[in-house]
Design a protein around this motif. Structure first.
Motif, PDB file in Angstrom:
ATOM      1  N   ALA A  25       0.821  -1.213   0.000  1.00 27.72           N
ATOM      2  CA  ALA A  25       0.000   0.000   0.000  1.00 27.72           C
ATOM      3  C   ALA A  25       0.857   1.266   0.000  1.00 27.72           C
ATOM      4  O   ALA A  25       0.527   2.244  -0.685  1.00 27.72           O
ATOM      5  CB  ALA A  25      -0.924  -0.006   1.220  1.00 27.72           C
ATOM      6  N   GLY A  26       1.946   1.253   0.748  1.00 28.11           N
ATOM      7  CA  GLY A  26       2.777   2.453   0.871  1.00 28.11           C
ATOM      8  C   GLY A  26       3.400   2.877  -0.434  1.00 28.11           C
ATOM      9  O   GLY A  26       3.496   4.065  -0.747  1.00 28.11           O
ATOM     10  N   ARG A  27       3.813   1.916  -1.235  1.00 30.19           N
ATOM     11  CA  ARG A  27       4.423   2.287  -2.514  1.00 30.19           C
ATOM     12  C   ARG A  27       3.403   2.924  -3.437  1.00 30.19           C
ATOM     13  O   ARG A  27       3.747   3.788  -4.249  1.00 30.19           O
ATOM     14  CB  ARG A  27       5.075   1.067  -3.156  1.00 30.19           C
ATOM     15  CG  ARG A  27       4.160   0.065  -3.816  1.00 30.19           C
ATOM     16  CD  ARG A  27       4.865  -1.267  -4.016  1.00 30.19           C
ATOM     17  NE  ARG A  27       4.562  -1.876  -5.307  1.00 30.19           N
ATOM     18  CZ  ARG A  27       4.935  -3.105  -5.633  1.00 30.19           C
ATOM     19  NH1 ARG A  27       5.627  -3.837  -4.761  1.00 30.19           N
ATOM     20  NH2 ARG A  27       4.642  -3.618  -6.816  1.00 30.19           N
ATOM     21  N   ALA A  28       2.134   2.520  -3.330  1.00 31.32           N
ATOM     22  CA  ALA A  28       1.081   3.140  -4.134  1.00 31.32           C
ATOM     23  C   ALA A  28       0.828   4.580  -3.695  1.00 31.32           C
ATOM     24  O   ALA A  28       0.547   5.450  -4.520  1.00 31.32           O
ATOM     25  CB  ALA A  28      -0.207   2.320  -4.033  1.00 31.32           C
ATOM     26  N   VAL A  29       0.940   4.836  -2.387  1.00 30.51           N
ATOM     27  CA  VAL A  29       0.744   6.198  -1.873  1.00 30.51           C
ATOM     28  C   VAL A  29       1.844   7.123  -2.382  1.00 30.51           C
ATOM     29  O   VAL A  29       1.576   8.253  -2.828  1.00 30.51           O
ATOM     30  CB  VAL A  29       0.706   6.186  -0.330  1.00 30.51           C
ATOM     31  CG1 VAL A  29       0.712   7.613   0.218  1.00 30.51           C
ATOM     32  CG2 VAL A  29      -0.516   5.429   0.163  1.00 30.51           C
ATOM     33  N   VAL A 173      -4.416   7.686  -8.620  1.00 32.41           N
ATOM     34  CA  VAL A 173      -5.267   8.662  -7.940  1.00 32.41           C
ATOM     35  C   VAL A 173      -6.547   7.991  -7.442  1.00 32.41           C
ATOM     36  O   VAL A 173      -6.999   8.225  -6.319  1.00 32.41           O
ATOM     37  CB  VAL A 173      -5.602   9.835  -8.880  1.00 32.41           C
ATOM     38  CG1 VAL A 173      -6.687  10.726  -8.274  1.00 32.41           C
ATOM     39  CG2 VAL A 173      -4.346  10.649  -9.171  1.00 32.41           C
ATOM     40  N   VAL A 174      -7.138   7.136  -8.286  1.00 33.01           N
ATOM     41  CA  VAL A 174      -8.365   6.433  -7.901  1.00 33.01           C
ATOM     42  C   VAL A 174      -8.140   5.555  -6.678  1.00 33.01           C
ATOM     43  O   VAL A 174      -8.977   5.484  -5.773  1.00 33.01           O
ATOM     44  CB  VAL A 174      -8.877   5.587  -9.093  1.00 33.01           C
ATOM     45  CG1 VAL A 174      -9.945   4.599  -8.639  1.00 33.01           C
ATOM     46  CG2 VAL A 174      -9.439   6.495 -10.182  1.00 33.01           C
ATOM     47  N   ALA A 175      -6.988   4.886  -6.632  1.00 35.07           N
ATOM     48  CA  ALA A 175      -6.705   3.964  -5.527  1.00 35.07           C
ATOM     49  C   ALA A 175      -6.155   4.652  -4.293  1.00 35.07           C
ATOM     50  O   ALA A 175      -6.109   4.040  -3.210  1.00 35.07           O
ATOM     51  CB  ALA A 175      -5.709   2.900  -5.993  1.00 35.07           C
ATOM     52  N   ALA A 176      -5.746   5.910  -4.410  1.00 34.68           N
ATOM     53  CA  ALA A 176      -5.040   6.603  -3.329  1.00 34.68           C
ATOM     54  C   ALA A 176      -5.776   6.619  -1.988  1.00 34.68           C
ATOM     55  O   ALA A 176      -5.155   6.359  -0.947  1.00 34.68           O
ATOM     56  CB  ALA A 176      -4.684   8.027  -3.759  1.00 34.68           C
ATOM     57  N   VAL A 181      -5.337   4.882   3.601  1.00 40.15           N
ATOM     58  CA  VAL A 181      -5.898   4.345   4.849  1.00 40.15           C
ATOM     59  C   VAL A 181      -5.143   3.089   5.278  1.00 40.15           C
ATOM     60  O   VAL A 181      -4.791   2.928   6.458  1.00 40.15           O
ATOM     61  CB  VAL A 181      -7.403   4.044   4.679  1.00 40.15           C
ATOM     62  CG1 VAL A 181      -7.938   3.265   5.879  1.00 40.15           C
ATOM     63  CG2 VAL A 181      -8.193   5.337   4.508  1.00 40.15           C
ATOM     64  N   LEU A 182      -4.876   2.193   4.336  1.00 37.75           N
ATOM     65  CA  LEU A 182      -4.152   0.960   4.661  1.00 37.75           C
ATOM     66  C   LEU A 182      -2.731   1.256   5.141  1.00 37.75           C
ATOM     67  O   LEU A 182      -2.238   0.626   6.084  1.00 37.75           O
ATOM     68  CB  LEU A 182      -4.095   0.048   3.431  1.00 37.75           C
ATOM     69  CG  LEU A 182      -5.416  -0.573   2.977  1.00 37.75           C
ATOM     70  CD1 LEU A 182      -5.214  -1.363   1.691  1.00 37.75           C
ATOM     71  CD2 LEU A 182      -5.993  -1.464   4.064  1.00 37.75           C
ATOM     72  N   TRP A 185      -2.861   2.704   8.678  1.00 39.30           N
ATOM     73  CA  TRP A 185      -3.211   1.671   9.652  1.00 39.30           C
ATOM     74  C   TRP A 185      -2.005   0.785   9.966  1.00 39.30           C
ATOM     75  O   TRP A 185      -1.731   0.481  11.129  1.00 39.30           O
ATOM     76  CB  TRP A 185      -4.346   0.815   9.116  1.00 39.30           C
ATOM     77  CG  TRP A 185      -4.830  -0.225  10.089  1.00 39.30           C
ATOM     78  CD1 TRP A 185      -5.695  -0.056  11.121  1.00 39.30           C
ATOM     79  CD2 TRP A 185      -4.438  -1.608  10.124  1.00 39.30           C
ATOM     80  NE1 TRP A 185      -5.879  -1.240  11.803  1.00 39.30           N
ATOM     81  CE2 TRP A 185      -5.125  -2.206  11.211  1.00 39.30           C
ATOM     82  CE3 TRP A 185      -3.589  -2.387   9.342  1.00 39.30           C
ATOM     83  CZ2 TRP A 185      -4.965  -3.556  11.519  1.00 39.30           C
ATOM     84  CZ3 TRP A 185      -3.441  -3.728   9.657  1.00 39.30           C
ATOM     85  CH2 TRP A 185      -4.126  -4.301  10.732  1.00 39.30           C
ATOM     86  N   THR A 186      -1.274   0.370   8.930  1.00 39.26           N
ATOM     87  CA  THR A 186      -0.131  -0.508   9.167  1.00 39.26           C
ATOM     88  C   THR A 186       1.011   0.221   9.852  1.00 39.26           C
ATOM     89  O   THR A 186       1.773  -0.376  10.621  1.00 39.26           O
ATOM     90  CB  THR A 186       0.353  -1.152   7.850  1.00 39.26           C
ATOM     91  OG1 THR A 186       1.294  -2.169   8.162  1.00 39.26           O
ATOM     92  CG2 THR A 186       0.995  -0.127   6.932  1.00 39.26           C
ATOM     93  N   VAL A 187       1.164   1.540   9.623  1.00 44.66           N
ATOM     94  CA  VAL A 187       2.202   2.314  10.311  1.00 44.66           C
ATOM     95  C   VAL A 187       1.909   2.376  11.806  1.00 44.66           C
ATOM     96  O   VAL A 187       2.818   2.272  12.643  1.00 44.66           O
ATOM     97  CB  VAL A 187       2.304   3.734   9.711  1.00 44.66           C
ATOM     98  CG1 VAL A 187       3.132   4.643  10.622  1.00 44.66           C
ATOM     99  CG2 VAL A 187       2.915   3.677   8.325  1.00 44.66           C
ATOM    100  N   VAL A 188       0.630   2.526  12.153  1.00 43.44           N
ATOM    101  CA  VAL A 188       0.247   2.565  13.568  1.00 43.44           C
ATOM    102  C   VAL A 188       0.430   1.194  14.216  1.00 43.44           C
ATOM    103  O   VAL A 188       0.948   1.080  15.333  1.00 43.44           O
ATOM    104  CB  VAL A 188      -1.214   3.036  13.707  1.00 43.44           C
ATOM    105  CG1 VAL A 188      -1.689   2.888  15.161  1.00 43.44           C
ATOM    106  CG2 VAL A 188      -1.351   4.484  13.258  1.00 43.44           C
ATOM    107  N   GLN A 189       0.005   0.144  13.519  1.00 40.79           N
ATOM    108  CA  GLN A 189       0.075  -1.194  14.070  1.00 40.79           C
ATOM    109  C   GLN A 189       1.496  -1.746  14.124  1.00 40.79           C
ATOM    110  O   GLN A 189       1.871  -2.436  15.066  1.00 40.79           O
ATOM    111  CB  GLN A 189      -0.804  -2.145  13.245  1.00 40.79           C
ATOM    112  CG  GLN A 189      -2.287  -1.826  13.291  1.00 40.79           C
ATOM    113  CD  GLN A 189      -2.870  -2.016  14.677  1.00 40.79           C
ATOM    114  OE1 GLN A 189      -2.573  -3.001  15.369  1.00 40.79           O
ATOM    115  NE2 GLN A 189      -3.719  -1.085  15.093  1.00 40.79           N
ATOM    116  N   GLN A 190       2.269  -1.439  13.090  1.00 44.34           N
ATOM    117  CA  GLN A 190       3.633  -1.969  12.985  1.00 44.34           C
ATOM    118  C   GLN A 190       4.533  -0.911  12.368  1.00 44.34           C
ATOM    119  O   GLN A 190       4.765  -0.908  11.157  1.00 44.34           O
ATOM    120  CB  GLN A 190       3.636  -3.242  12.134  1.00 44.34           C
ATOM    121  CG  GLN A 190       4.964  -3.986  12.121  1.00 44.34           C
ATOM    122  CD  GLN A 190       4.876  -5.279  11.317  1.00 44.34           C
ATOM    123  OE1 GLN A 190       3.795  -5.743  10.978  1.00 44.34           O
ATOM    124  NE2 GLN A 190       6.027  -5.860  11.015  1.00 44.34           N
TER     125      GLN A 190
END
Length: 276
Positions: A25-29, A173-176, A181-182, A185-190
């Motif tokens: 997810a992060g690489r897409a952001v 842009v559509v998937a951003a 959000v993903l 969420w993963t940065v907070v969790q791990q």
């Protein structure tokens, strides 16, 4: 294909310190941020009507599906095993091009495409990927093949209307929103903790595998025919396993070299078949 051939290897490197969800997810952001800047600076017109729905299909395949599925699979299997993904992609992309783009290749094309796919899979297995039994990583890899094939075919068609780099930019842009959000969420969790090499691998995945590589790829598919152009992917597992040997110190044997020659030969013959 040269740009994409590093994807499996660098994903494997990145999984050593980063979670698969963050990588996928992060690489897409990051890529979406670059895409927004490019679209804004060049003042691109917004997609229209059904193009938005088709961009969702592209985003689901190449922005979300393939990166996330391969990231999770490569936490368990070696990079050489991941070569199975790119070994099956040419045939899967050709099938999607026939179903979606209504292309009608002759029987000679399908024969050579099948031979190339078999050669690529055997090549990956001989190199140590192995398919002695199916496990959940294998199912993820096969799912990644399907996701990428659909995203390639639909993206190639859209590139004829929007342009190559514009298509991947709008898909990001559509998937951003979902990817953002993903990632949060993963940065907070791990919280990510990685070495400089692992961050560099992530940077390549974001800038090249997720964005710049599609400039040339979607342009080639748009020129088409997609069934024929897609067979160039047969070279990708050869390059991937070469980088695996160089960067991950995986063993490279004479059987690998001979298998690579067979795969490249099939690719060369397939792209020269005259299509109706």
């Amino acid at each position: 294909m040269t740009a994409f051939s590093f994807t499996i290897v660098f994903t494997k490197i990145a999984t050593g310190g980063l979670s698969p969800l963050f990588i996928g997810a992060g690489r897409a952001v990051v890529a979406a941020a670059i895409a927004v800047a490019a679209l804004s600076l060049t003042r691109q017109a917004l997609p229209r009507g059904r193009q938005w729905a088709r961009l969702v299909v592209v985003a689901a395949g190449v922005v979300a599906g393939f990166p996330l599925l391969t990231s999770y699979a490569l936490t368990v299997v070696p990079a050489s095993h991941g070569a199975i993904v790119v070994a099956l992609l040419p045939a899967a992309t050709a099938v999607c091009a026939v179903l979606r783009g209504h292309e009608r290749p002759p029987a000679a094309f399908w024969g050579l495409a099948a031979a190339g796919s078999v050669a690529a899979v055997v090549f990956a297995m001989v190199h140590g990927a192995g398919l002695r039994h199916l496990s959940w990583p294998d199912l993820l890899l096969f799912g990644a093949v399907l996701a990428a094939a659909v995203g390639y075919a639909e993206g190639g068609l859209l590139a004829r209307e929007l342009g190559a780099w514009q298509t991947v930019s709008w898909a990001l842009v559509v998937a951003a929103p979902v990817m953002l959000v993903l990632t949060a969420w993963t940065v907070v969790q791990q919280p990510p903790q990685a070495t400089p090499a692992q961050w560099a691998a992530f940077g390549y995945l974001a800038a090249v595998s997720m964005y710049l590589g599609f400039f040339a790829w979607y342009r080639g598919l748009a020129i088409g025919p997609m069934t024929q152009v897609s067979q160039v992917q047969l070279v990708q597992p050869v390059l991937t396993l070469g980088w695996s040997a160089l960067l991950l110190h995986e063993r490279l044997t004479w059987s690998t070299v001979l298998g690579a020659a067979a795969v490249i030969g099939c690719a060369a013959l397939t792209v020269r078949v005259r299509l109706r």
